[in-house]
Every structure is written in C-alpha cells, then in structure tokens.
Design an enzyme around this catalytic site. Structure first.
Site, mmCIF file in Angstrom:
data_model
loop_
_atom_site.group_PDB
_atom_site.id
_atom_site.type_symbol
_atom_site.label_atom_id
_atom_site.label_comp_id
_atom_site.label_asym_id
_atom_site.label_seq_id
_atom_site.Cartn_x
_atom_site.Cartn_y
_atom_site.Cartn_z
ATOM 1 N N ARG A 235 0.859 -1.186 0.000
ATOM 2 C CA ARG A 235 0.000 0.000 0.000
ATOM 3 C C ARG A 235 0.895 1.235 0.000
ATOM 4 O O ARG A 235 1.896 1.281 0.738
ATOM 5 C CB ARG A 235 -0.917 0.019 1.228
ATOM 6 C CG ARG A 235 -2.131 -0.893 1.126
ATOM 7 C CD ARG A 235 -3.113 -0.429 0.036
ATOM 8 N NE ARG A 235 -4.268 -1.292 -0.110
ATOM 9 C CZ ARG A 235 -4.414 -2.262 -1.011
ATOM 10 N NH1 ARG A 235 -3.423 -2.525 -1.846
ATOM 11 N NH2 ARG A 235 -5.525 -2.959 -1.082
ATOM 12 N N GLU A 264 -2.269 7.351 -5.244
ATOM 13 C CA GLU A 264 -2.577 6.656 -6.500
ATOM 14 C C GLU A 264 -4.037 6.782 -6.920
ATOM 15 O O GLU A 264 -4.361 6.640 -8.098
ATOM 16 C CB GLU A 264 -2.182 5.174 -6.408
ATOM 17 C CG GLU A 264 -3.054 4.360 -5.467
ATOM 18 C CD GLU A 264 -2.683 2.869 -5.482
ATOM 19 O OE1 GLU A 264 -1.494 2.562 -5.311
ATOM 20 O OE2 GLU A 264 -3.586 2.043 -5.652
ATOM 21 N N HIS A 296 -0.141 -0.312 -9.974
ATOM 22 C CA HIS A 296 -0.956 -1.254 -9.175
ATOM 23 C C HIS A 296 -1.411 -2.443 -10.031
ATOM 24 O O HIS A 296 -2.613 -2.693 -10.179
ATOM 25 C CB HIS A 296 -2.163 -0.530 -8.564
ATOM 26 C CG HIS A 296 -2.657 -1.187 -7.311
ATOM 27 N ND1 HIS A 296 -3.050 -0.482 -6.200
ATOM 28 C CD2 HIS A 296 -2.824 -2.494 -6.991
ATOM 29 C CE1 HIS A 296 -3.449 -1.317 -5.257
ATOM 30 N NE2 HIS A 296 -3.314 -2.553 -5.715
HETATM 31 P P1 NAD Z 1 -2.033 -10.969 4.769
HETATM 32 O O1 NAD Z 1 -3.126 -10.456 5.637
HETATM 33 O O2 NAD Z 1 -2.008 -12.412 4.407
HETATM 34 O O3 NAD Z 1 -0.609 -10.628 5.418
HETATM 35 C C1 NAD Z 1 -0.317 -9.401 6.043
HETATM 36 C C2 NAD Z 1 0.699 -9.701 7.146
HETATM 37 O O4 NAD Z 1 1.120 -8.452 7.676
HETATM 38 C C3 NAD Z 1 0.130 -10.535 8.285
HETATM 39 O O5 NAD Z 1 0.981 -11.638 8.544
HETATM 40 C C4 NAD Z 1 0.097 -9.564 9.457
HETATM 41 O O6 NAD Z 1 0.307 -10.187 10.708
HETATM 42 C C5 NAD Z 1 1.255 -8.647 9.088
HETATM 43 N N1 NAD Z 1 1.224 -7.376 9.789
HETATM 44 C C6 NAD Z 1 0.157 -6.666 10.207
HETATM 45 N N2 NAD Z 1 0.566 -5.562 10.852
HETATM 46 C C7 NAD Z 1 1.924 -5.590 10.828
HETATM 47 C C8 NAD Z 1 2.922 -4.730 11.343
HETATM 48 N N3 NAD Z 1 2.596 -3.631 12.028
HETATM 49 N N4 NAD Z 1 4.218 -5.057 11.132
HETATM 50 C C9 NAD Z 1 4.546 -6.185 10.447
HETATM 51 N N5 NAD Z 1 3.634 -7.047 9.953
HETATM 52 C C10 NAD Z 1 2.347 -6.749 10.142
HETATM 53 O O7 NAD Z 1 -2.065 -10.036 3.476
HETATM 54 P P2 NAD Z 1 -1.498 -10.383 2.032
HETATM 55 O O8 NAD Z 1 -2.573 -11.029 1.220
HETATM 56 O O9 NAD Z 1 -0.159 -11.032 2.164
HETATM 57 O O10 NAD Z 1 -1.339 -8.893 1.441
HETATM 58 C C11 NAD Z 1 -0.279 -8.064 1.872
HETATM 59 C C12 NAD Z 1 -0.463 -6.659 1.289
HETATM 60 O O11 NAD Z 1 -0.442 -6.707 -0.142
HETATM 61 C C13 NAD Z 1 -1.802 -5.990 1.659
HETATM 62 O O12 NAD Z 1 -1.553 -4.668 2.097
HETATM 63 C C14 NAD Z 1 -2.555 -5.918 0.374
HETATM 64 O O13 NAD Z 1 -3.386 -4.796 0.340
HETATM 65 C C15 NAD Z 1 -1.434 -5.836 -0.647
HETATM 66 N N6 NAD Z 1 -1.865 -6.294 -1.979
HETATM 67 C C16 NAD Z 1 -1.403 -5.616 -3.072
HETATM 68 C C17 NAD Z 1 -1.788 -6.040 -4.343
HETATM 69 C C18 NAD Z 1 -1.285 -5.359 -5.588
HETATM 70 O O14 NAD Z 1 -1.825 -5.592 -6.676
HETATM 71 N N7 NAD Z 1 -0.247 -4.541 -5.519
HETATM 72 C C19 NAD Z 1 -2.654 -7.125 -4.494
HETATM 73 C C20 NAD Z 1 -3.079 -7.799 -3.346
HETATM 74 C C21 NAD Z 1 -2.670 -7.382 -2.093
#
Ligand code: NAD
Length: 338
Positions: A235, A264, A296
């Site tokens: 993000r 964005e 994105h």
């Molecule tokens: P997920 O929920 O499986 O994993 C997120 C992890 O972050 C979890 O393990 C959680 O415990 C950890 N976390 C939460 N707060 C934290 C902190 N303060 N410090 C460290 N770790 C922390 O999510 P995911 O499916 O792996 O997605 C991760 C990110 O990718 C999300 O922000 C999502 O929005 C983004 N994303 C981007 C795209 C893209 O097209 N660019 C697509 C999908 C997801």
C-alpha cells in the site's frame, strides 16, 4: 441475479463474462466508477459489483437501497471504501474476495526487484536505440544479500521463501505473528527497527494500518544502510513519499520499485497520457533513473482475475439462494484489511 458492474475495464468484462457461464447472472457492465453521481445507474439491480476506487459511502448506499440493491460485491480484498455502518443500517450485505492469488503479487514483487536492481528497463530502452554500451548498467547479485520482508502473511511469506530458498539471500522478517514454518526455512524474525537498520533490500507486505502508516519515513531512511533498495507492492502510504524523494536525492537510497503510491487514487487505472498530471511528487519520482513504477498491477494475472470473478459471482449466487455468505465483510474487522 441482476448485477450492475461499475468501473469495468476490458479485462473485468472478459473474466466476469467467462466465469458467469457457470452462474447465469444478468451482468450489466458500466464504465463509470460508482459515486453519488452514478449510483442511480444501479436502480433495479439486486447487486452492484465494485473495485478499490469506487465510492461506496452513505450517500451512495442510500441511493442503491432506494433502487432495490441488496448486495455490494467488492472484486478486491480491501473494503476501506465502503461505509459499513451505513450498509448495515440499510440492510445491504457487503462481500469481498479475501484472497485470490498471493503468487501473482509475490512473483511481481520479485520481478520488480530484479528489474530495478539489474537495471533491466534502462537496458531495454538502450537496446531499442541500438545502444549496446553497458556502462551504467552494473547491478548486484541477489545471492548473499540481506533482504528485510515486512509482513509475512500470504504474499510476504512467498517472497521471503523465494528469496531465501531460491536466491540464497539472508532474509530478515518482521510480523506481529512470526511463522514457525518460515523460521524453519532459515528466515530470521527480528524487531522492525533491526530489520530497517540491517537490510540492504526492504520489501513491504504488511497492511496499511495506523501503526504501519509511513513506516518508511525520514528516520527509517536515515538509519538504513547506504544504497538501500525498497520495493513496495503493498500500500502506497506505507512510505512517506517526501522522505523517499529526499533519500533518493541524497543518494542514501540506491533504488526504488513501486507498484503502489500514496496518492494513487487520483492516477492509477486510467489512461492519463493526454492529461497534465499535477502531482509534483509523482512526477519527481519519475525523473530518477533508479526508480521503477508500475500502476498497481501486481494482482493482474489470468489466475488472479479468474479467481476474483469466480468468487465474486459465487457470493452473488449464494446471496440470491439465501445461503450463508462466506466472504461477508464483518463491520468489526474494518481496520484489518485497509
Ligand atoms: P495478509 O493479511 O495475508 O498478510 C499481512 C501480514 O502483515 C500478516 O501476517 C500480518 O500479521 C502482518 N502485519 C500486520 N501488521 C503488521 C505490522 N505492524 N508489522 C509487520 N507485519 C504486520 O495479506 P497479504 O494477502 O499477504 O497482502 C499483503 C499486502 O499486499 C496488503 O496490504 C494488500 O493490500 C497488498 N496487496 C497488493 C496487491 C497489488 O496488486 N499490488 C494485491 C493484493 C494485495
């Protein structure tokens, strides 16, 4: 079910139409995004299908409810654009796609890292002009370098494993909930400050929360190793863009690859090639030779789009059949998915 699908691009139409062969919904594809001015287009549809930048606030929900809409189906994981309290008050259910393909995002992350670190876009531009000189294109091996992965959920875990087991990197990780399976693979959990200080490459995979907002700021950059490489496919607001620009100007930061950007919402997913883009920070970022930005698109694979379409249309079918909604958004979890 009659579904008004807002904010559709050609790829949305393709994947939703293909998946709909198994469901038989009446899909009404609309180009405009959902906002107060367009909400009345949904009149007579039991469901609307929307994406990350559609506006599903109280005003929009009131118009939807008046037009007979009972379901908002988000074709994405995040739901920070929905006023859940208003939806609940109006009796509108909200469903989302919590996970579609972490591989899509993890693989794209590695692609961005390799591209910016080995200067592949610059090399490609040169070769297209018959410039085969290699000066200025020297990269670094990934093997043996220390990479910090912030957030080892579905996507971060795949990135950490690939870097550790595939490339032979030293991988440091930070997460609220360390994953023993990753530790067994040789990935070392450390406090976030240690990670930010010791990593040569940082890849961000945590959600955006008040706690992670601007986790890469001026202080983190000052404490980091010289020549730090940053990759962000998570993000935009995890990074303070102003501090990033200063870090690039001072040469403290060695390279940056971004698939997400703080502002964005005003730019991404649209063709603005005939417009004057007035975001000075974004334009400044584009001037650095060691910055690579994509709009994105990390999720954009055949597999992920197919899974998003299938899950969204299945939720609509379940709602129509009065079944329990597996992917129903629960108001209490609003902050978790931001
Ligand atoms: P997920 O929920 O499986 O994993 C997120 C992890 O972050 C979890 O393990 C959680 O415990 C950890 N976390 C939460 N707060 C934290 C902190 N303060 N410090 C460290 N770790 C922390 O999510 P995911 O499916 O792996 O997605 C991760 C990110 O990718 C999300 O922000 C999502 O929005 C983004 N994303 C981007 C795209 C893209 O097209 N660019 C697509 C999908 C997801």
């Amino acid at each position: 079910m009659r579904i008004a699908v807002f904010n559709t691009k050609p790829y949305d139409r393709r994947f939703l139409s293909e998946a709909n062969a198994g469901f038989g919904h009446a899909l009404h594809f609309l180009e405009p995004r959902l906002e107060p001015a367009t909400a009345s287009l949904a009149a007579g549809h039991q469901a609307v299908c929307v994406f990350v930048n559609d506006m599903v606030d109280a005003e929009v929900l009131e118009t939807l409810a008046a037009g007979g809409t009972r379901l908002v189906a988000l074709r994405c994981a995040g739901f920070n654009n929905v006023d859940l309290a208003a939806a609940q008050r109006l009796g509108i259910e909200v469903v989302r796609v919590p996970a579609y393909s972490p591989h899509a995002v993890a693989e794209f992350t590695l692609g961005l890292l390799l591209a910016v670190d080995r200067k592949i876009p610059r090399a490609w531009a040169r070769v297209r002009e018959n410039n085969f000189a290699l000066d200025g294109l020297i990269g670094r091996n990934l093997h043996g370098r220390t990479v910090g992965v912030v957030g080892t959920g579905k996507i971060g875990a795949l990135v950490a494993r690939s870097l550790r087991l595939g490339f032979g990197c030293e991988v440091l990780a930070s997460d609220l909930y360390p994953d023993p399976a990753l530790e067994a693979a040789g990935i070392r959990y450390v406090p976030r400050d240690t990670l930010l200080r010791e990593a040569e490459i940082i890849s961000l995979h945590c959600p955006l929360t008040p706690e992670t907002h601007h986790l890469i700021d001026a202080a983190a950059i000052a404490a980091a190793r010289d020549g730090l490489v940053i990759v962000n496919t998570s993000r935009g607001a995890l990074i303070d863009t102003g501090a990033l620009i200063e870090g690039l100007k001072s040469r403290k930061i060695g390279a940056v690859a971004l698939d997400v950007y703080e502002q964005e919402a005003d730019l991404f997913f649209e063709d603005l090639s005939n417009e004057i883009v007035s975001d000075d920070q974004f334009q400044r970022l584009l001037t650095f030779p060691n910055v690579l930005i994509t709009g994105h698109q990390a999720f954009l694979t055949e597999e992920a789009l197919g899974a998003i379409a299938e899950t969204t249309l299945r939720s609509a079918a379940d709602a129509e059949a009065g079944k329990m909604l597996q992917n129903r958004v629960d108001t209490g979890r609003i902050a978790a998915s931001k």
